[in-house]
Design a protein around this motif. Structure first.
Motif, PDB file in Angstrom:
ATOM      1  N   HIS A 304       0.844  -1.195   0.000  1.00 17.57           N
ATOM      2  CA  HIS A 304       0.000   0.000   0.000  1.00 17.57           C
ATOM      3  C   HIS A 304       0.878   1.243   0.000  1.00 17.57           C
ATOM      4  O   HIS A 304       2.109   1.149   0.084  1.00 17.57           O
ATOM      5  CB  HIS A 304      -0.977   0.005   1.177  1.00 17.57           C
ATOM      6  N   ALA A 305       0.251   2.412  -0.094  1.00 17.40           N
ATOM      7  CA  ALA A 305       0.964   3.652  -0.406  1.00 17.40           C
ATOM      8  C   ALA A 305       1.422   4.446   0.807  1.00 17.40           C
ATOM      9  O   ALA A 305       1.822   5.600   0.656  1.00 17.40           O
ATOM     10  CB  ALA A 305       0.093   4.543  -1.307  1.00 17.40           C
ATOM     11  N   THR A 331      -2.960   1.992  -5.499  1.00 15.61           N
ATOM     12  CA  THR A 331      -1.658   2.256  -4.891  1.00 15.61           C
ATOM     13  C   THR A 331      -0.714   2.917  -5.890  1.00 15.61           C
ATOM     14  O   THR A 331       0.021   3.850  -5.536  1.00 15.61           O
ATOM     15  CB  THR A 331      -1.045   0.949  -4.358  1.00 15.61           C
TER      16      THR A 331
END
Length: 682
Positions: A304-305, A331
């Protein structure tokens, strides 16, 4: 104006009124003197006996030399001296009147000038505020323009790269459209349906049918463009490159929170799952990233980001220009903004240190962000991608928009890495959904952020928050909620918009920018996110710092370590009617953690660093922790362990003492925890 003659005239009037005929009339001396001034003056001039009486009876104090000199002239036996004295008094009176008039004019002019000065000051302050507001708007516009330039540059490069185009097309074809729903309230928290629903035919099948080929052949053709097969020489055909067994080695975020990075190897293939930054000043790479850099790295799979999971990737791309970056479409859309913000903060820190003559190095700059954005490959949930001897499959992990867990396979071995994971419904995302390919895996690498916590139900936490906000708002105060820009800020804004639509909400800093990204990314989905609008709007700094007097402000940074949150805190913490609610994890060294300790100790001030300037903020507002964790708690993690049913479990992304206790709980539940170190799949 001073009347020098009045004491002498009053004494003369008293003598005149003492004469028979006037004494009985009861005249008031002051009034008679004022109304008959000319008569009394003439009497002094014409009646020497009156002057003689006054010379004998008039008492003059030693501290009145001017009056004594004037009496000497006016009460003289010589009439000529008296006339000269009266002329002198007249001249003095006229001069005094002139001075009085001039003084009055000067005072009026001074008052006018002061009034004009105050008006000018007000206009100047208004202009200064407008200038600061314009500067803030310009800075925000320049920042957005720079981000757009970065995105455009990366997009142009992507459009010129056949491998990226093929990867994007493959992702689009493999993505199965979700059925329309009616929002988060109607969705199952973990995407589990009571009855199977009819789903749309994947675009891949339709495209293959139109081309008259099998879907598998179309997938193979596109995959061949993404990862072209390497021609083998006679020598390489018989070379032994390594045992095709999975090996897993956490390089960061093993027994700490931050800098997540897991090295996975099989045969000659080496890939990373995440490459995040460790929080601090300055931010640091994954703790043992040098071990990964000792050999080739073929790809990094990003769960994830969040910066602690993806923030180091641009630095990797600078060293490895052909590195593949694999993540969900959400993402890949969010990471460039995260990277650009990190590069900006590192650049600001470098400039500040140089100004003070100190050394400072940045991990990467804007050009590295552009290069990393170009290398991103979108992969939908459930699609399989081959990386050398390894295949990877992403599955929904909850947590934030686009977050994924990873199923990694080599031969008959499988490893599942959860990334950050949650199993409850949020406003912006559902919970995790474990695929069949993950069940009974050889190893489960599971996060443990909240492995020692039993959270209240999400609804309970939401109700606590909205009650507290309503209480402050009703009392005329304002609430500051420092929040992580990606995920938490949007979650809080949507809760406010849905549960307290009458309360105005401002989003500031990167939280506002990411919110716009959330809306853009989900615009074409069956249930797009609508966050900005109605009661929720962007903050306008600096004017709103003082003009927004009642409502909620949601801004970065979540730990009060910088960003607009520091400016808002300096205004809101001194206000007894207002409040600051921390909403997430606070690193032990963060200003947010120090604030909680200071409040508990009933301290009077909080010291924070605002762009190199130390600020001391009075503590009068209400301060509380309103924890809105996007991580599974102990019960949730145990459910994940049971659902995956892996042969062994490795615990990462948590605090060591908590992990030891949780490992014992896993053992009691029949699981087999292994040391958080290298796992070789034997």
């Amino acid at each position: 104006m001073t009347d020098h003659l009045l004491p002498i005239l009053r004494a003369a009037t008293e003598v005149i009124l003492s004469r028979p005929g006037l004494r009985e009339q009861g005249h008031d001396i002051e009034r008679f003197t004022a109304e008959n001034r000319r008569l009394v003056v003439d009497a002094l001039l014409r009646v020497p006996a009156l002057r003689g009486r006054l010379r004998r009876d008039l008492r003059i104090h030693r501290d009145q030399p001017d009056l004594k000199a004037l009496a000497t002239l006016l009460l003289s036996p010589d009439d000529r001296v008296v006339r000269a004295g009266l002329r002198l008094v007249g001249q003095l009176g006229r001069e005094e009147a002139t001075r009085s008039t001039l003084r009055k004019r000067h005072q009026e002019k001074l008052h006018e000038l002061r009034s004009r000065l105050e008006t000018a000051k007000g206009r100047h302050e208004h202009a200064e505020r407008a200038l600061q507001s314009a500067k803030g708007t310009l800075i925000e516009a320049e920042k957005r323009a720079e981000e757009l330039d970065t995105q455009m540059a990366a997009l142009q490069r992507r459009l010129q790269d056949p491998r990226i185009l093929a990867s994007t097309l493959l992702a689009a074809l493999q993505r199965v459209p979700d059925p329309a729903d009616e929002g988060s309230e109607t969705r199952d928290p973990r995407n589990l349906q009571a009855e199977p629903q009819e789903r749309s035919v994947p675009p891949l099948v339709l495209a293959a049918q139109a081309a008259g080929i099998a879907p598998e052949d179309l997938t193979t053709a596109l995959q061949a463009i993404v990862t072209p097969p390497q021609p083998l020489s006679a020598a390489s055909r018989v070379a032994v490159t390594g045992e095709r067994r999975l090996r897993v080695h956490p390089l960061g975020g093993a027994d700490e929170i931050g800098g997540s990075c897991v090295l996975v190897e099989a045969g000659a293939t080496r890939l990373l799952v995440d490459a995040g930054l460790r929080p601090g000043d300055p931010a640091l790479p994954p703790r043992h990233i040098d071990q990964a850099m000792a050999g080739s790295i073929h790809a990094v799979v990003v769960t994830h980001a969040h910066t602690d999971h993806c923030g180091y990737i641009p630095a990797l791309v600078e060293c490895l220009p052909d590195l593949r970056i694999i993540a969900t479409s959400e993402t890949t859309a969010l990471m460039p903004r995260t990277w650009a913000d990190s590069a900006k903060l590192m650049g600001e820190r470098e400039r500040l240190h140089r100004r003070w003559g100190a050394d400072s190095e940045v991990l990467y700059r804007r050009d590295a962000v552009e290069a990393a954005a170009q290398r991103c490959e979108e992969v939908p949930f459930g699609a399989v991608r081959r990386i050398g001897d390894i295949t990877v499959e992403l599955f929904p992990a909850g947590h934030i928009l686009g977050a994924a867990g990873v199923v990694i396979q080599a031969g008959d071995q499988r490893v599942v890495i959860t990334g950050d994971i949650s199993g409850f419904r949020q406003e912006t995302v559902d919970g995790y959904s474990i695929p069949d390919s993950a069940r009974e895996a050889d190893l489960l690498v599971m996060e443990s952020t909240c492995c020692a916590e039993d959270h209240d139900s999400r609804e309970t936490r939401v109700l606590d928050l909205i009650r507290a906000v309503e209480e402050i708002y009703t009392a005329g105060g304002r609430v500051l909620i420092p929040a992580f820009a990606l995920g938490r800020a949007q979650e809080l804004a949507m809760i406010m918009r849905r549960r307290l639509p009458h309360v105005p909400v401002l989003l500031d800093g990167m939280a506002a920018d990411v919110t716009s990204s959330f809306e853009r990314i989900t615009a074409d989905l069956p249930s797009p996110l609508h966050i900005l609008g109605e009661s929720v709007s962007r903050a306008r700094r600096p004017s709103d710092l003082d003009l927004f007097v009642s409502g909620v402000v949601i801004t970065t940074s979540g730990m009060l370590s910088g960003g607009p949150a520091v400016q808002w805190a300096s205004r809101i913490l001194p206000e007894p009617r207002s409040a600051l609610f921390l909403s997430g994890y606070q690193d032990e060294e963060s200003p947010g953690a120090r604030l909680l300790k200071l409040v508990e100790a009933q301290a009077s001030h909080l010291s924070v660093d605002d762009h190199g300037v130390e600020k001391s903020i009075p503590l009068r507002a209400r301060v509380e922790m309103m924890r809105f964790s996007a991580h599974a708690d102990k019960r949730g993690l145990l459910d994940i362990a049971d659902e995956v049913g892996a042969h062994e479990i490795m615990i990462v992304h948590g605090l060591r003492h908590r992990q030891r206790a949780f490992a014992k709980v896993l053992e009691v539940r029949g699981h087999t925890p292994v040391a958080t170190g290298q796992w070789d799949g034997r």
